[in-house]
Design an enzyme around this catalytic site. Structure first.
Site, PDB file in Angstrom:
ATOM      1  N   GLY A  13       4.816  -6.039   8.537  1.00 24.15           N
ATOM      2  CA  GLY A  13       4.347  -5.356   7.331  1.00 24.15           C
ATOM      3  C   GLY A  13       4.562  -6.231   6.117  1.00 24.15           C
ATOM      4  CE1 TYR A 150       8.337   6.636   5.463  1.00 29.23           C
ATOM      5  CE2 TYR A 150       9.818   7.895   4.044  1.00 29.23           C
ATOM      6  CZ  TYR A 150       9.240   6.685   4.415  1.00 29.23           C
ATOM      7  OH  TYR A 150       9.571   5.543   3.728  1.00 29.23           O
TER       8      TYR A 150
END
Ligand SMILES: NC(=O)c1ccc[n+]([C@@H]2O[C@H](COP(=O)([O-])OP(=O)(O)OC[C@H]3O[C@@H](n4cnc5c(N)ncnc54)[C@H](OP(=O)(O)O)[C@@H]3O)[C@@H](O)[C@H]2O)c1
Length: 247
Positions: A13, A150
């Site tokens: 990422g 999350y």
């Protein structure tokens, strides 16, 4: 001579936000960095920004086959590495009552399962004395609405940091987490309608003790510290959140 001359770094990422800022910092200090992302166009833009000491590789953090291929590529590019920064992650805003199995699985797979196997597959390439840093989140210790999956994914990741730190200790590899509070990376704009994103940002700014969002560069400096300077620290999580989780 730069501070991190010759260091070889992998950042998952690494095409935007926190990962890209970390790649920029470490390259400016002499490192060679391999970044990953899913999106070809963003990968290319990031590689152009980072210059010749960057390699950009398309690799889905949710795919074990991609992680295997990534390990092969890292081995052929670098041989061994000094830092594995496991940073790829996604957020999905959804009330608990509306959560679907598909979204739950997506979030847990990208944010927890993918990182676990990324460390497993790349750990053999980490040189003795090297480091793993992962990006958790301050929400792994707090109850916020709309981000239950999350938060759970980041809590799983935080727990893994302790276990993997213990298991990699015999090889002299330290494993730590950086835990961001609200950081201005555009992550909210990517996942929320623009008016909701603006309201959410305003509320988060007002609630923060420092009355601001953090900058990706402030996380990057912490990653560099955990990776290369914090030589008596392992299994830990360092919050970079304007004091939000403490004050
Ligand atoms: N910003 C914050 O306030 C904040 C707070 C706490 C924690 N964090 C965490 O910080 C990390 C970085 O977030 P950010 O704010 O910098 O967001 P960002 O700008 O959206 O960056 C996310 C990065 O992860 C990559 N990525 C996402 N899913 C991927 C997948 N399945 N495979 C490979 N790469 C993938 C993205 O690449 P693509 O664009 O190609 O998908 C991008 O490079 C995340 O783990 C996030 O949960 C952020």
């Amino acid at each position: 001579m730069e501070r991190h001359d010759g260091k070889r770094v992998v950042i998952t990422g690494g095409t935007s936000g926190i990962g890209l800022a970390t790649a920029k910092l470490l390259i400016s200090q002499g490192a060679r960095v391999l970044i990953t992302g899913r999106t070809e166009a963003t990968l290319e833009t990031a590689r152009e920004q980072l210059g010749n000491n960057a390699i950009a590789v398309e690799s889905d953090a949710a795919s074990l086959a991609d992680i295997d291929r990534l390990a092969d590529r890292v081995k052929s590019e670098f041989g061994t590495i000094d830092l594995l920064y496991v940073n790829a992650g996604i957020t999905r805003f959804m009330p608990f009552e509306a959560m679907t199995e598909a979204v739950y699985d997506e979030v847990l797979t990208v944010n927890a399962k993918g990182p676990y196997f990324t460390v497993q597959k790349l750990a053999p390439l980490i040189a003795e004395g090297g480091a793993v840093v992962v990006t958790t989140s301050v929400v792994n210790e707090m109850g916020y609405p709309m981000i239950s999956a999350y938060s759970a994914s980041k809590a799983a990741l935080r727990s893994m940091v302790r276990s993997l730190a213990r298991e990699l200790l015999p090889r002299g590899i330290r494993v730590n987490a950086v835990s961001p509070g609200p950081i201005e990376t555009g992550i909210l704009d990517k996942t929320l309608p623009s008016d909701v994103a603006a309201q959410t940002k305003q509320a988060m700014t007002e609630n923060n003790p420092m009355k601001r969002f953090g900058r990706p560069e402030e996380i990057a400096k912490t990653v560099a510290f955990l990776a290369f300077d914090a030589t008596f620290t392992t299994g830990a999580e360092l919050a970079v959140d304007g004091g939000g989780s403490q004050l």
